[in-house]
Design a protein around this motif. Structure first.
Motif, PDB file in Angstrom:
ATOM      1  N   ARG A 140      14.302  87.178  61.936  1.00  0.00           N
ATOM      2  CA  ARG A 140      14.755  86.102  62.751  1.00  0.00           C
ATOM      3  C   ARG A 140      13.704  85.705  63.993  1.00  0.00           C
ATOM      4  N   ALA A 338      26.017  95.607  72.489  1.00  0.00           N
ATOM      5  CA  ALA A 338      24.911  95.143  71.234  1.00  0.00           C
ATOM      6  C   ALA A 338      25.385  93.841  70.913  1.00  0.00           C
ATOM      7  N   HIS A 400      25.366  89.627  79.083  1.00  0.00           N
ATOM      8  CA  HIS A 400      24.795  90.418  78.221  1.00  0.00           C
ATOM      9  C   HIS A 400      24.081  91.630  79.244  1.00  0.00           C
ATOM     10  N   ALA A 404      25.260  95.270  79.672  1.00  0.00           N
ATOM     11  CA  ALA A 404      24.036  96.211  79.738  1.00  0.00           C
ATOM     12  C   ALA A 404      24.259  97.100  81.053  1.00  0.00           C
ATOM     13  N   GLN A 443      16.694 102.220  76.554  1.00  0.00           N
ATOM     14  CA  GLN A 443      17.189 100.792  76.150  1.00  0.00           C
ATOM     15  C   GLN A 443      17.200  99.787  77.056  1.00  0.00           C
ATOM     16  N   GLY A 447      14.986  96.187  77.419  1.00  0.00           N
ATOM     17  CA  GLY A 447      15.676  95.020  77.332  1.00  0.00           C
ATOM     18  C   GLY A 447      15.224  94.150  78.838  1.00  0.00           C
ATOM     19  N   HIS A 463      13.677  96.547  70.740  1.00  0.00           N
ATOM     20  CA  HIS A 463      15.082  96.815  71.731  1.00  0.00           C
ATOM     21  C   HIS A 463      16.189  96.701  70.671  1.00  0.00           C
ATOM     22  N   GLN A 464      16.004  95.989  69.596  1.00  0.00           N
ATOM     23  CA  GLN A 464      17.164  96.162  68.602  1.00  0.00           C
ATOM     24  C   GLN A 464      17.273  97.527  67.894  1.00  0.00           C
ATOM     25  N   SER A 467      19.062  99.703  70.011  1.00  0.00           N
ATOM     26  CA  SER A 467      20.645  99.511  70.315  1.00  0.00           C
ATOM     27  C   SER A 467      21.331 100.315  69.168  1.00  0.00           C
TER      28      SER A 467
END
Ligand code: HEM
Length: 521
Positions: A140, A338, A400, A404, A443, A447, A463-464, A467
């Protein structure tokens, strides 16, 4: 109630408590009924049986104690004074010693007979799922996800071969909205890069299918996995199939001009579908990991029944009750956070408000910007609030950030609570809470830098991965504080596992063959 249960568990505690409260308070019928109810229930279970006689004999005392306990916080002191607590032997174990071996049935034995290799395979496959999630994120982030315009589950396994096939594939891409509106400048070589990113992602998905389904059938047919585990394998297989479908459903939303027009969107996939695809991958990952951990844990208990019995005592500690709920809530919360991140990614909402902790010059964007009526599709604007929450990049980013922050403080609070409950918490669970605290801090830091540096690919991808690491720690923690299944408990507490251990050690024979023999005796 809590105290009464304690008294039922340990006659010593009863005597001690009676001494503490020597006042002769009148006998309360409600209390007595409660005691008898508990006794009946435990007797009828034939597992939790413990003689009621000490309690009945001193009927006046426990009830007065119960009343007094409420006023003096005795329950708390009884449960949390570590020495006293460790001397409480839970009722279950008392009863277990006396539980007759006949309560062990072959079905019970079957329900735990899953080999460790099944667990290693499940955990290994969950690692592949972890990998594909990260690869999906990279696909992506490099804007490669819409490069393959067809869904051919079998024939699509091979990339185009030779110049002619590549050119044909490129022509197909040229008719897609993404090429026409965003990528009309790219040449065949650049196309090959984005094609390969998506192709590897799809191939990895197919590989997971094979690596999962073929061994699952083998383990079930050869009875290396128990019926209990087989049910889960079936569920995971369905989820895997669904995941493949969701992947194509998501891609379709970025290829279809009508859908793009309806969303008033540039050629990207729908954030709803992206998040659904991400969520299903998280579920698959968590399911595989949880099942693998369960198998390893239960096998370890069966091999070390004495140690397991001690651990069960810890897990039976009523002080751990809230912790079990907290652990599951935390897991759910990390998951939801997430998913809110998935919405940010799907809307490219990380490209705006690249400041922290403020959003721009203020702590929050204006109410008008957060609840912009332009996002409503209905004439009466009734859908304005939820559309803004899910479709307005500013609001989605704020959501988000909020989740978070709450997840961070949630983990922090649980960490503090766990430190307080240190004595009650099994050692490995204590370690998991520390790990959770460390990972959530990392995390959140990742972010924040992802926002500040306007979503650089390596950072956003880390970062992904972070998670999923956080969710892993939350799964491990929730799994560790869970109480054993009834069947495992009975096998261990009835002495069956000990007997089995001796038998297999002496005869050197296979553990499950011996287990079946013992159970059917
Ligand atoms: C518990 C803490 C957090 C969790 C579990 C989490 C989780 C996630 C997840 C799963 C994604 C989707 C990644 C993708 O699909 O590519 C994401 C994206 C994102 N998150 Fe977080 N996040 C957390 C904290 C934060 C914080 C504190 C910030 C900034 C203040 C932040 C900013 C972002 C941004 C900008 C994106 C979009 C990146 C992209 O476009 O790929 N996150 N988050």
């Amino acid at each position: 109630m809590l105290l009464l249960k304690t008294l039922l568990r340990d006659p010593n505690a009863l005597t001690a408590s009676s001494k503490v409260f020597s006042k002769n308070v009148t006998f309360d019928k409600k209390c007595m009924n409660l005691a008898i109810n508990i006794s009946n229930r435990t007797k009828s279970n034939n597992v939790r049986h413990y003689s009621m006689s000490p309690l009945l004999r001193s009927a006046k005392k426990p009830c007065s104690i119960l009343k007094q306990a409420k006023a003096t916080n005795l329950t708390k002191s009884l449960f949390f004074q570590s020495r006293k607590f460790s001397s409480f032997r839970p009722l279950f174990n008392e009863s277990a010693a006396s539980a007759s071996k006949s309560t062990v049935t072959p079905d019970m034995v079957n329900s735990v007979k899953t080999s460790n290799s099944v667990a290693y395979w499940l955990i290994g496959t969950s690692g592949l799922v972890f990998g594909i999630v990260v690869l999906g994120g990279l696909t992506r982030l490099t804007e490669s996800g819409l490069s393959i315009t067809e869904w051919k589950p079998v024939t699509g396994s091979l990339p185009p071969i030779g110049q002619k096939e590549w050119e044909e594939e490129f022509i197909k891409y040229q008719s897609s909205p993404e090429f026409q509106q965003l990528n009309s400048h790219i040449n065949l070589d650049e196309f090959k890069f984005i094609f390969f990113m998506e192709w590897i992602h799809r191939l990895w998905g197919r590989a997971i299918g094979v690596v999962f389904i073929a061994p699952a059938i083998y383990f079930a047919v050869t009875k290396r996995s128990s019926p209990h585990v087989n049910k889960r394998l079936l569920g995971l297989t369905s989820l895997l199939g669904l995941q493949g479908f969701l992947g194509w459903w998501m891609v379709k939303s970025g290829l279809d001009q009508e859908q793009l027009d309806a969303r008033k969107s540039k050629p990207t996939v729908s954030q709803y579908r992206l998040t659904t695809h991400l969520g299903a991958a998280f579920f698959l990952y968590m399911g595989m990991l949880w099942t693998g951990l369960d198998i390893l844990k239960e096998n370890k208990w069966m091999k070390n029944p004495d140690q397991a019995a001690k651990l069960f005592q810890k897990l039976d500690n009523p002080a751990l009750g809230p912790m079990r709920k907290i652990a599951l809530t935390l897991l759910a919360f990390c998951f939801v956070t997430a998913m809110s991140g998935g919405m940010v990614a799907g809307l490219d909402a990380g490209m705006i408000y690249n400041t922290w902790p403020k959003m721009g010059n203020t702590w929050f964007p204006s109410g008008r910007e957060l609840m912009d009526p332009n996002f409503a599709r209905r004439e009466d604007k009734k859908d304005m609030w939820w559309r803004n929450l899910l479709e307005n990049p500013t609001t989605v980013q704020l959501v988000h950030r909020t989740f978070a922050t709450a997840a961070f403080f949630g983990v922090f609070a649980v960490h503090m609570y766990a430190l307080k409950k240190k004595l009650a918490l099994p050692r490995n669970a204590q370690m998991s809470v520390h790990a959770l605290m460390g990972i959530v801090t990392l995390q959140v830091t990742l972010g924040i830098f992802t926002i500040l540096l306007v979503v650089p690919t390596p950072l956003a991808s880390t970062h992904q991965a972070g998670s999923l690491t956080l969710v892993t720690a939350a799964v491990v923690f929730a799994n560790q504080v869970r109480r054993p299944r009834g069947n495992v408990r009975t096998l261990i507490n009835s002495g069956f596992a000990q007997q089995l251990l001796k038998k297999t050690a002496n005869s050197g024979s296979k553990i499950m063959t011996e287990a079946s023999k013992l159970a059917s005796k």
